[in-house]
Design a protein around this motif. Structure first.
Motif, PDB file in Angstrom:
ATOM      1  N   VAL A  56       0.858  -1.178   0.000  1.00 30.19           N
ATOM      2  CA  VAL A  56       0.000   0.000   0.000  1.00 30.19           C
ATOM      3  C   VAL A  56       0.897   1.232   0.000  1.00 30.19           C
ATOM      4  O   VAL A  56       1.864   1.294   0.756  1.00 30.19           O
ATOM      5  N   SER A  57       0.603   2.184  -0.850  1.00 36.71           N
ATOM      6  CA  SER A  57       1.466   3.361  -0.961  1.00 36.71           C
ATOM      7  C   SER A  57       0.842   4.578  -0.324  1.00 36.71           C
ATOM      8  O   SER A  57      -0.337   4.848  -0.526  1.00 36.71           O
ATOM      9  N   VAL A  58       1.651   5.291   0.426  1.00 39.48           N
ATOM     10  CA  VAL A  58       1.197   6.554   1.006  1.00 39.48           C
ATOM     11  C   VAL A  58       1.898   7.694   0.277  1.00 39.48           C
ATOM     12  O   VAL A  58       3.117   7.672   0.089  1.00 39.48           O
ATOM     13  N   LEU A  59       1.113   8.665  -0.129  1.00 38.79           N
ATOM     14  CA  LEU A  59       1.621   9.851  -0.809  1.00 38.79           C
ATOM     15  C   LEU A  59       1.361  11.033   0.112  1.00 38.79           C
ATOM     16  O   LEU A  59       0.220  11.252   0.526  1.00 38.79           O
ATOM     17  N   ALA A  60       2.418  11.779   0.473  1.00 38.06           N
ATOM     18  CA  ALA A  60       2.228  12.843   1.456  1.00 38.06           C
ATOM     19  C   ALA A  60       3.203  13.986   1.220  1.00 38.06           C
ATOM     20  O   ALA A  60       4.279  13.785   0.662  1.00 38.06           O
ATOM     21  N   GLY A  61       2.815  15.170   1.666  1.00 42.65           N
ATOM     22  CA  GLY A  61       3.655  16.343   1.497  1.00 42.65           C
ATOM     23  C   GLY A  61       4.839  16.383   2.461  1.00 42.65           C
ATOM     24  O   GLY A  61       5.749  17.178   2.322  1.00 42.65           O
ATOM     25  N   ALA A  62       4.805  15.521   3.474  1.00 43.48           N
ATOM     26  CA  ALA A  62       5.881  15.470   4.466  1.00 43.48           C
ATOM     27  C   ALA A  62       5.733  14.167   5.241  1.00 43.48           C
ATOM     28  O   ALA A  62       4.738  13.450   5.081  1.00 43.48           O
ATOM     29  N   THR A  63       6.726  13.854   6.058  1.00 46.23           N
ATOM     30  CA  THR A  63       6.610  12.618   6.847  1.00 46.23           C
ATOM     31  C   THR A  63       6.878  12.834   8.323  1.00 46.23           C
ATOM     32  O   THR A  63       6.308  12.150   9.166  1.00 46.23           O
ATOM     33  N   ALA A  64       7.736  13.778   8.649  1.00 43.23           N
ATOM     34  CA  ALA A  64       8.202  13.866  10.030  1.00 43.23           C
ATOM     35  C   ALA A  64       7.347  14.787  10.906  1.00 43.23           C
ATOM     36  O   ALA A  64       7.346  14.647  12.122  1.00 43.23           O
ATOM     37  N   VAL A 114       3.729  -1.096   3.674  1.00 42.95           N
ATOM     38  CA  VAL A 114       3.402   0.242   3.207  1.00 42.95           C
ATOM     39  C   VAL A 114       4.652   0.964   2.738  1.00 42.95           C
ATOM     40  O   VAL A 114       5.709   0.891   3.342  1.00 42.95           O
ATOM     41  N   SER A 115       4.492   1.619   1.605  1.00 40.73           N
ATOM     42  CA  SER A 115       5.582   2.441   1.084  1.00 40.73           C
ATOM     43  C   SER A 115       5.184   3.899   1.238  1.00 40.73           C
ATOM     44  O   SER A 115       4.001   4.229   1.297  1.00 40.73           O
ATOM     45  N   ILE A 116       6.189   4.763   1.328  1.00 42.71           N
ATOM     46  CA  ILE A 116       5.908   6.182   1.509  1.00 42.71           C
ATOM     47  C   ILE A 116       6.683   7.003   0.480  1.00 42.71           C
ATOM     48  O   ILE A 116       7.871   6.769   0.264  1.00 42.71           O
ATOM     49  N   THR A 117       5.975   7.896  -0.178  1.00 42.66           N
ATOM     50  CA  THR A 117       6.629   8.788  -1.132  1.00 42.66           C
ATOM     51  C   THR A 117       6.235  10.219  -0.815  1.00 42.66           C
ATOM     52  O   THR A 117       5.047  10.534  -0.701  1.00 42.66           O
ATOM     53  N   VAL A 118       7.223  11.074  -0.675  1.00 40.59           N
ATOM     54  CA  VAL A 118       6.946  12.470  -0.369  1.00 40.59           C
ATOM     55  C   VAL A 118       6.738  13.268  -1.652  1.00 40.59           C
ATOM     56  O   VAL A 118       7.493  13.113  -2.610  1.00 40.59           O
ATOM     57  N   VAL A 119       5.702  14.066  -1.653  1.00 40.15           N
ATOM     58  CA  VAL A 119       5.444  14.999  -2.750  1.00 40.15           C
ATOM     59  C   VAL A 119       6.050  16.324  -2.315  1.00 40.15           C
ATOM     60  O   VAL A 119       5.552  16.957  -1.387  1.00 40.15           O
ATOM     61  N   GLU A 120       7.115  16.726  -2.958  1.00 44.97           N
ATOM     62  CA  GLU A 120       7.887  17.858  -2.438  1.00 44.97           C
ATOM     63  C   GLU A 120       7.127  19.175  -2.400  1.00 44.97           C
ATOM     64  O   GLU A 120       7.391  20.032  -1.569  1.00 44.97           O
ATOM     65  N   GLY A 171       3.357  21.330  -4.334  1.00 41.44           N
ATOM     66  CA  GLY A 171       2.169  21.182  -5.154  1.00 41.44           C
ATOM     67  C   GLY A 171       2.435  21.399  -6.641  1.00 41.44           C
ATOM     68  O   GLY A 171       1.531  21.259  -7.469  1.00 41.44           O
ATOM     69  N   GLU A 172       3.679  21.736  -6.983  1.00 37.54           N
ATOM     70  CA  GLU A 172       4.037  21.949  -8.388  1.00 37.54           C
ATOM     71  C   GLU A 172       3.825  20.685  -9.201  1.00 37.54           C
ATOM     72  O   GLU A 172       4.138  19.592  -8.741  1.00 37.54           O
ATOM     73  N   ASP A 173       3.351  20.861 -10.425  1.00 38.45           N
ATOM     74  CA  ASP A 173       3.107  19.750 -11.338  1.00 38.45           C
ATOM     75  C   ASP A 173       4.271  18.771 -11.405  1.00 38.45           C
ATOM     76  O   ASP A 173       4.090  17.554 -11.344  1.00 38.45           O
ATOM     77  N   GLU A 174       5.434  19.339 -11.537  1.00 36.19           N
ATOM     78  CA  GLU A 174       6.652  18.545 -11.697  1.00 36.19           C
ATOM     79  C   GLU A 174       6.854  17.590 -10.514  1.00 36.19           C
ATOM     80  O   GLU A 174       7.106  16.401 -10.683  1.00 36.19           O
ATOM     81  N   HIS A 175       6.720  18.122  -9.312  1.00 34.76           N
ATOM     82  CA  HIS A 175       6.897  17.296  -8.123  1.00 34.76           C
ATOM     83  C   HIS A 175       5.774  16.278  -7.969  1.00 34.76           C
ATOM     84  O   HIS A 175       6.005  15.134  -7.572  1.00 34.76           O
ATOM     85  N   VAL A 176       4.580  16.714  -8.271  1.00 41.68           N
ATOM     86  CA  VAL A 176       3.435  15.812  -8.157  1.00 41.68           C
ATOM     87  C   VAL A 176       3.603  14.638  -9.102  1.00 41.68           C
ATOM     88  O   VAL A 176       3.440  13.480  -8.724  1.00 41.68           O
ATOM     89  N   ARG A 177       3.976  14.945 -10.331  1.00 43.41           N
ATOM     90  CA  ARG A 177       4.137  13.896 -11.333  1.00 43.41           C
ATOM     91  C   ARG A 177       5.266  12.942 -10.953  1.00 43.41           C
ATOM     92  O   ARG A 177       5.138  11.721 -11.054  1.00 43.41           O
TER      93      ARG A 177
END
Lengths: 317, 317
Positions: B48-56, B78-84, B86-92
């Motif tokens: 299961v993947s978690v997508l988030a703007g931060a983790t800590a 569970v895997s975690i990926t940070v979305v740096e 809201g910019e398109d580039e980071h989101v993609r």
DNA sequence: CTGAAAGCGCTTACAG
DNA sequence: CTGAAAGCGCTTACAG
């Protein structure tokens, strides 16, 4: 299909216009290669697993953040599995769960008994790296380390230099003689010829510090306390404050971690700054080397910094 | 080989003694099935993947913990990926990285612009669930929610009931009219016929709160402040304290989150307790339903609790 | 430069 | 109850 694969993987031997058409089709269909098939066929794995005794505590969360950032920049994903305790059952369950994924390698956070036991129980032949608070690598696996011993010694020496006859110590729960912080504290006392008071043991949280504070308030010989982490130190300071004991005038307090909020405390906390994000980044870098088959992936050690603030002062009188 | 598979997967149609021998061989060889091959053939996915703007940060880390615990109990990683950002580039980039793994589904933490945009950009046909602070689901995907609006309203009403003429508000960075906390604050003021002061904007950290504190110290009309999170509130209180302004006698302060340490602060902080772990657990439960193909996976909403401590009091005079 | 063919390591009907 | 056979969706030599 092979052509699609070549385009997606950036092989050079594809005609530009064909590549163009493939890309358009991929866009239009929203096609995404199946990661499982890809990793199975190519043998390339892009998942790094973190095994840890917790995730949300300050040090754990920051280290995880460091791993995630470094992994993402390298095009790898990170999975996280919590080892509930150091019990065999929990250790085995966590390892089984982790290794059920096609993982490229494992980073173990050796911050507690759960992590230490997990590192020991991991099967051979798997790329493994540990991150922890030692001053040198302990097992056969490469390690990214923070030299807690040096920091514990430095913190204790600082209090001694301020003029305190000795320094009391509240240690964490699983720490025995193997805790770097405690080792450093003891070494400093020994070197200075100061008496070593009985170690006080506590869980990692503030309430444990608070309870020790209630007792310390009744002990007339305590003038300086070195705490194994910031939460304990904060709990201690609140308990002392509740009893009308002034920090640092009556008792000096030093913490460990340098959580963001401790600088705002009143009095602000003298503590040891551990760069957990850097620790996580180093652990990932080391794991990359191991995965890449580099023979001499060297463990790295960094020394944390003592940050002097308002909670420490010379003893009164 | 099929027999081994049957033994490992617990099929009943295996002779006990054969199963026994297989198990012994598995033990002896340290054999572990290749997760990639397994998931490819069976179609069953256990990541299961978690997508988030931060983790800590506190809320993020706790929600992640809730997801991990629930997933682990269900036998999933569970895997975690940070979305740096809201910019398109980071989101993609974050989405590409996440979907390169054979993931069963995605949980998006809609705590900030990065998360909100990531949720929007996820492709159709993938099991997706969001976790966030709304009072009802916004998009078409199921959501686990904490009703921030109700909490913001309750906090503001509490200050009004104490006798404050109005309540000032320090909002978070990305919050516009869509922040539940801010909506609730405004609703309470409107309902009470109180004037709505200009919103003060801040980053999520304590230093932003401190800077507002420096300005508020010079504003004679401020008697109560509702802060968008605890860090801001703590920074604010320290700034006021540094200028000799007493909380709560001169100014009342309310935070949001109920981080463990705020109860130890002096004065201890009145705040809103958000159960992030429960939020994470609910999000995972919801995702399980979606993955399982349940047609009416229902969004869930929980109301956070106002926790009254020492930082709030009636206005003086 | 580009297709047809094999094969990564499993699981699942399929015969026996 | 237990093997032989097919096939999941890719990538990689292999011929052309």
């Amino acid at each position: 299909m092979p052509t699609v694969s070549r385009v997606l993987n950036g092989s050079k031997y594809v005609a530009p216009d064909l590549a163009q058409r493939v890309n358009e089709a991929v866009q239009a269909l929203g096609y995404r290669p199946n990661g499982a098939a890809r990793s199975m066929r190519s043998g390339r794995r892009t998942l790094v697993s973190v095994l840890a005794g917790a995730t949300a505590n300050y040090g754990y969360a920051r280290t995880l953040q460091g791993v995630e950032t470094a992994a993402r920049r390298a095009g790898m994903s990170v999975s996280i599995t919590v080892v509930e305790s150091g019990e065999d059952e929990h250790v085995r369950a966590a390892i089984d769960l982790t290794l059920a994924q096609p993982t490229a390698g494992v980073i173990v956070l050796e911050f507690d008994r759960a992590g230490i036991n997990a590192a020991k129980a991991l099967p051979e032949g798997l790329p493994v790296v540990v991150a922890g608070g030692g001053s040198r690598r302990t097992g056969q696996v490469p390690a990214a380390l923070i030299d807690e011993r040096a920091a514990g010694r430095q913190a204790t020496e600082y209090l001694l230099h301020l003029g305190h006859r000795t320094v009391h110590h509240i240690a964490g729960p699983t720490e025995g003689k193997h805790s770097g912080r405690t080792d450093g504290w003891r070494a400093a006392l020994t070197a200075a010829g100061a008496p070593a008071p009985q170690i006080m043991r506590a869980d990692w949280d503030a309430s444990a510090g608070y309870r020790w504070g209630e007792r310390i308030a009744g002990m007339s010989d305590v003038t300086a306390v070195f705490c194994a982490n910031d939460d304990i130190a904060l709990g201690l300071m609140r308990a002392l404050s509740d009893r009308g004991i002034d920090v640092p005038r009556d008792i000096s307090v030093i913490g460990f971690d340098d959580q963001p909020l401790v600088a705002l405390w009143r009095p602000s906390l003298t503590t040891v700054d551990q760069d957990f994000e850097d620790l996580g980044a180093r652990a990932f870098g080391l794991l990359s080397q191991v995965i890449g088959g580099e023979p001499d992936a060297a463990s790295s050690v960094k020394a944390p910094q003592l940050v002097v603030r308002e909670s420490t002062a010379p003893p009164k009188g």
